[in-house]
Design a protein around this motif. Structure first.
Motif, PDB file in Angstrom:
ATOM      1  N   GLY A   1       0.792  -1.079   0.198  1.00 12.59           N
ATOM      2  CA  GLY A   1      -0.024   0.048   0.061  1.00 12.59           C
ATOM      3  C   GLY A   1       0.887   1.458   0.097  1.00 12.59           C
ATOM      4  O   GLY A   1       1.744   1.416  -0.831  1.00 12.59           O
ATOM      5  N   ALA A   2       0.692   2.107   0.943  1.00 17.14           N
ATOM      6  CA  ALA A   2       1.241   3.245   1.004  1.00 17.14           C
ATOM      7  C   ALA A   2       2.494   3.170   1.784  1.00 17.14           C
ATOM      8  O   ALA A   2       3.242   4.259   1.831  1.00 17.14           O
ATOM      9  CB  ALA A   2       0.374   4.636   1.422  1.00 17.14           C
ATOM     10  N   ASN A   3       2.772   2.359   2.541  1.00 19.64           N
ATOM     11  CA  ASN A   3       3.672   2.166   3.504  1.00 19.64           C
ATOM     12  C   ASN A   3       5.104   1.492   2.776  1.00 19.64           C
ATOM     13  O   ASN A   3       5.386   0.388   2.505  1.00 19.64           O
ATOM     14  CB  ASN A   3       3.461   1.056   4.526  1.00 19.64           C
ATOM     15  CG  ASN A   3       4.296   1.035   5.571  1.00 19.64           C
ATOM     16  OD1 ASN A   3       5.648   1.842   5.571  1.00 19.64           O
ATOM     17  ND2 ASN A   3       4.057   0.281   6.694  1.00 19.64           N
ATOM     18  N   ASN A   4       5.966   2.492   2.402  1.00 19.79           N
ATOM     19  CA  ASN A   4       7.182   1.956   1.640  1.00 19.79           C
ATOM     20  C   ASN A   4       8.426   1.439   2.483  1.00 19.79           C
ATOM     21  O   ASN A   4       9.216   1.064   2.075  1.00 19.79           O
ATOM     22  CB  ASN A   4       7.680   3.268   0.738  1.00 19.79           C
ATOM     23  CG  ASN A   4       6.725   3.679  -0.292  1.00 19.79           C
ATOM     24  OD1 ASN A   4       6.175   2.857  -1.217  1.00 19.79           O
ATOM     25  ND2 ASN A   4       6.511   4.758  -0.953  1.00 19.79           N
ATOM     26  N   ALA A   5       7.848   1.680   3.815  1.00 22.44           N
ATOM     27  CA  ALA A   5       8.962   0.907   4.716  1.00 22.44           C
ATOM     28  C   ALA A   5       9.173  -0.440   4.630  1.00 22.44           C
ATOM     29  O   ALA A   5       9.725  -1.113   5.432  1.00 22.44           O
ATOM     30  CB  ALA A   5       8.604   1.719   6.064  1.00 22.44           C
ATOM     31  N   ILE A   6       7.836  -1.074   4.393  1.00 20.16           N
ATOM     32  CA  ILE A   6       7.633  -2.639   4.260  1.00 20.16           C
ATOM     33  C   ILE A   6       7.811  -3.263   2.662  1.00 20.16           C
ATOM     34  O   ILE A   6       7.523  -2.621   1.903  1.00 20.16           O
ATOM     35  CB  ILE A   6       6.500  -2.999   5.060  1.00 20.16           C
ATOM     36  CG1 ILE A   6       5.259  -2.479   4.068  1.00 20.16           C
ATOM     37  CG2 ILE A   6       6.572  -2.639   6.416  1.00 20.16           C
ATOM     38  CD1 ILE A   6       3.887  -2.979   4.679  1.00 20.16           C
ATOM     39  N   LEU A   7       8.039  -4.490   2.825  1.00 27.01           N
ATOM     40  CA  LEU A   7       7.865  -5.208   1.563  1.00 27.01           C
ATOM     41  C   LEU A   7       8.575  -4.637   0.285  1.00 27.01           C
ATOM     42  O   LEU A   7       8.164  -4.105  -0.708  1.00 27.01           O
ATOM     43  CB  LEU A   7       6.563  -5.485   1.129  1.00 27.01           C
ATOM     44  CG  LEU A   7       5.547  -6.287   2.213  1.00 27.01           C
ATOM     45  CD1 LEU A   7       4.230  -6.314   1.832  1.00 27.01           C
ATOM     46  CD2 LEU A   7       6.114  -7.493   2.431  1.00 27.01           C
ATOM     47  N   PRO A   8       9.935  -4.474   0.507  1.00 26.18           N
ATOM     48  CA  PRO A   8      10.690  -3.752  -0.604  1.00 26.18           C
ATOM     49  C   PRO A   8      10.765  -4.621  -1.877  1.00 26.18           C
ATOM     50  O   PRO A   8      10.447  -5.767  -2.048  1.00 26.18           O
ATOM     51  CB  PRO A   8      12.017  -3.512   0.067  1.00 26.18           C
ATOM     52  CG  PRO A   8      12.258  -5.054   0.958  1.00 26.18           C
ATOM     53  CD  PRO A   8      10.557  -4.930   1.590  1.00 26.18           C
ATOM     54  N   GLN A   9      11.061  -3.729  -2.905  1.00 29.52           N
ATOM     55  CA  GLN A   9      10.960  -4.312  -4.261  1.00 29.52           C
ATOM     56  C   GLN A   9      11.808  -5.257  -4.526  1.00 29.52           C
ATOM     57  O   GLN A   9      13.118  -5.007  -4.074  1.00 29.52           O
ATOM     58  CB  GLN A   9      11.070  -3.243  -5.442  1.00 29.52           C
ATOM     59  CG  GLN A   9      10.700  -3.636  -6.590  1.00 29.52           C
ATOM     60  CD  GLN A   9      10.769  -2.558  -7.830  1.00 29.52           C
ATOM     61  OE1 GLN A   9      10.458  -1.454  -7.543  1.00 29.52           O
ATOM     62  NE2 GLN A   9      10.838  -3.015  -9.120  1.00 29.52           N
ATOM     63  N   ILE A  10      11.686  -6.580  -4.968  1.00 26.99           N
ATOM     64  CA  ILE A  10      12.740  -7.462  -5.376  1.00 26.99           C
ATOM     65  C   ILE A  10      13.495  -7.239  -6.525  1.00 26.99           C
ATOM     66  O   ILE A  10      12.991  -7.061  -7.378  1.00 26.99           O
ATOM     67  CB  ILE A  10      11.979  -9.033  -5.509  1.00 26.99           C
ATOM     68  CG1 ILE A  10      11.065  -9.189  -4.171  1.00 26.99           C
ATOM     69  CG2 ILE A  10      12.936 -10.007  -5.749  1.00 26.99           C
ATOM     70  CD1 ILE A  10      11.968  -9.421  -2.790  1.00 26.99           C
ATOM     71  N   THR A  11      14.882  -7.404  -6.318  1.00 20.20           N
ATOM     72  CA  THR A  11      15.648  -7.147  -7.470  1.00 20.20           C
ATOM     73  C   THR A  11      16.442  -8.408  -7.856  1.00 20.20           C
ATOM     74  O   THR A  11      17.268  -8.432  -8.614  1.00 20.20           O
ATOM     75  CB  THR A  11      16.504  -5.972  -7.321  1.00 20.20           C
ATOM     76  OG1 THR A  11      17.332  -6.229  -5.868  1.00 20.20           O
ATOM     77  CG2 THR A  11      15.636  -4.609  -6.960  1.00 20.20           C
TER      78      THR A  11
END
Length: 503
Positions: free
Chosen positions: A419-429
């Motif tokens: 959702g709007a919480n960019n502190a969790i579940l970072p994008q996988i690279t």
């Protein structure tokens, strides 16, 4: 022909009371039963088809106890490492054998699964019989083709369940005038069953509509056929075909991930843009159970008073709880904690028989009060979601070496979850194929937690043995991937059916 006539009479009656998979607001308690027939609109209502009176019986079976209730929940979820039996230690019904892999051929849940899915196959084959024989309906060719597609979709669904549950099963693709004859059909190898499934779903995908008019929302669609076909292909490790079938769903423009994860599973999230295959159920003040499903009730909180919601089976495991990344909001929407708070803001009492329950099947207190019933027979059953298909695509893309597409589809699912919480579940690279494979598998587990795919995923990945043994289950590799053929069915066949290895 006498048998067919008896079936026809039965299905005409069943059609009069069966529930279509159709979406309406659950607050309209004065609505009539959907898909019903009256003297004013017989043989079929305006906008329906001449074969709906037989097709509706397939939808009715989909809501049945044997197909999507306790036997289904036990075989697909309780057998996995995501769930424990739940309920109370003395409450069994065959679930202890499922949970601990102490299964015997006399297990009643196994026999129920066999009977329920072959009943669905019988109903589908009867639709096809009526199409071939027309029976004076003088139906236009396009109506015949669409009805055939819908019937074949159901037959494929039933056989896909059966082949994963039992392996070798009888291949029955036509109606029988002699019930004894049907009982004596020998088992076919899984390859033959999968060939029929693929053929049926390919026909369904080519001839079912992308959308139905609003009164028939929830009926099997082109997206449902392609989505199920993607899962059929990926189960056989046909990666390119799985990717292509999933792509058909993705490019259809019919589905998206705009529905917040917390909303998907409640009454207000039914038939959303996430829904590809969803069994419809309903209840009213006067019809609390007959047009619904017991699916939520058998998993509901086993408590007292307002928290006497069901039997309490299928309790989320500590292993599932530990699988979520820190802060992942999907955990709270999947696991309902005793002593915690529900998604509806209700304080959950402590000291319940189980510390954890399936949060995804919890009905709203508003509906419980409207219906004056706690057992949630009105809750729809989500069998195939868009996120499931997106992750199937990601898995197949990674296996075919298309890393950018795998990462893009994986991010679609994680982005919705964070959702709007960019502190969790970072994008996988991660770009290493083997490492990314495990990441995608983990994402399937947490996205689809308690949604009846985990056991089948472990088996198709070839890791059921070590994973379930590590979870403390008595899983024997080469045996427990399949259920035993019900002894009752072997006896009825007079030995034509033979037992699976190890039982």
């Amino acid at each position: 022909m006498k048998l067919c006539n008896r079936y026809t009479a039965f299905l005409l009656c069943a059609a009069a009371v069966c529930l279509l998979w159709a979406g309406c607001k659950k607050g309209f308690l004065d609505r009539g039963p959907q898909g019903s027939y009256t003297t004013d609109n017989y043989p079929y209502p305006e906008g329906a088809g001449p074969y709906d009176q037989y097709i509706f019986a397939c939808y009715d079976v989909m809501r049945s106890y044997d197909v999507t209730v306790m036997p289904f929940v036990s075989a697909t979820s309780i057998r996995s490492d995501d769930a424990d039996k739940g309920s109370t230690p003395s409450d069994d019904g065959g679930n202890i054998q499922m949970d601990n892999f102490t299964l015997t051929p006399s297990n009643g849940l196994c026999n129920a699964l066999w009977l329920g899915h072959f009943s669905l196959i019988d109903r589908a084959n009867l639709v096809l019989w009526h199409i071939r024989n027309d029976q004076g309906l003088n139906a236009p060719e396009e109506a015949k083709v669409q009805a055939e597609a819908e019937a074949k979709f159901f037959r494929a669904y039933a056989y896909f369940m059966l082949v994963r549950l039992f392996g070798r099963v009888p291949l029955i693709d036509s109606t029988f005038t002699d019930p004894v004859g049907q009982a004596n059909v020998p088992q076919s190898p899984p390859a033959a069953i999968y060939a029929l499934i693929e053929s049926d779903l390919q026909f369904a995908a080519a001839n079912l509509p992308l959308n139905w008019e609003p009164r028939f929302i929830g009926r099997a669609s082109k997206g449902a056929a392609n989505g199920l076909l993607a899962k059929v292909y990926i189960t056989q490790q046909k990666w390119a075909q799985a990717m292509a079938a999933a792509q058909q769903v993705i490019e259809s423009g019919r589905y998206n991930l705009s529905t917040p994860y917390a909303k998907i599973f409640g009454e207000d999230g039914e038939n959303s843009s996430e829904s590809i295959l969803e069994v419809q159920a309903t209840a009213t003040l006067n019809e609390k159970r007959t047009r619904g499903s017991q699916h939520a009730s058998v998993q509901g909180v086993r408590g007292t008073g307002i928290w006497n919601l069901g039997w309490g089976f299928n309790s989320p495991s500590l292993l599932l709880e530990a699988a979520y990344e820190t802060g992942d909001p999907r955990r709270e929407r999947t696991i309902l904690y005793a002593g915690g708070t529900s998604v509806w803001g209700e304080p959950v009492p402590a000291g319940l028989p189980n510390p954890r329950y399936n949060h995804k099947i919890l009905s709203s207190p508003t509906m419980r009060n409207q219906i004056l019933d706690n057992f949630s027979y009105w809750m729809n059953i989500r069998l195939l979601r868009y996120a499931d298909v997106v992750l199937l695509y990601a898995e197949a893309a990674n296996e075919t070496g298309n890393t950018p597409e795998a990462l893009a589809k994986l991010e679609m699912v994680r982005k919705r979850a964070r959702g709007a919480n960019n502190a969790i579940l970072p994008q996988i690279t991660e770009t290493d194929k083997d490492l990314l494979r495990n990441i995608i598998r983990h994402e399937r587990r947490v996205e689809m937690g308690m949604e009846y795919d985990r056991f089948f995923d472990l088996v198709r990945w070839g890791i059921a043995g070590p994973v379930l043994q590590a979870a403390g289950k008595n899983f024997v590799v080469g045996k427990h991937e399949l259920l035993p053929i019900p002894q009752t069915q072997i006896d009825i066949s007079k030995g034509v059916l033979t037992q699976n290895f190890g039982y």
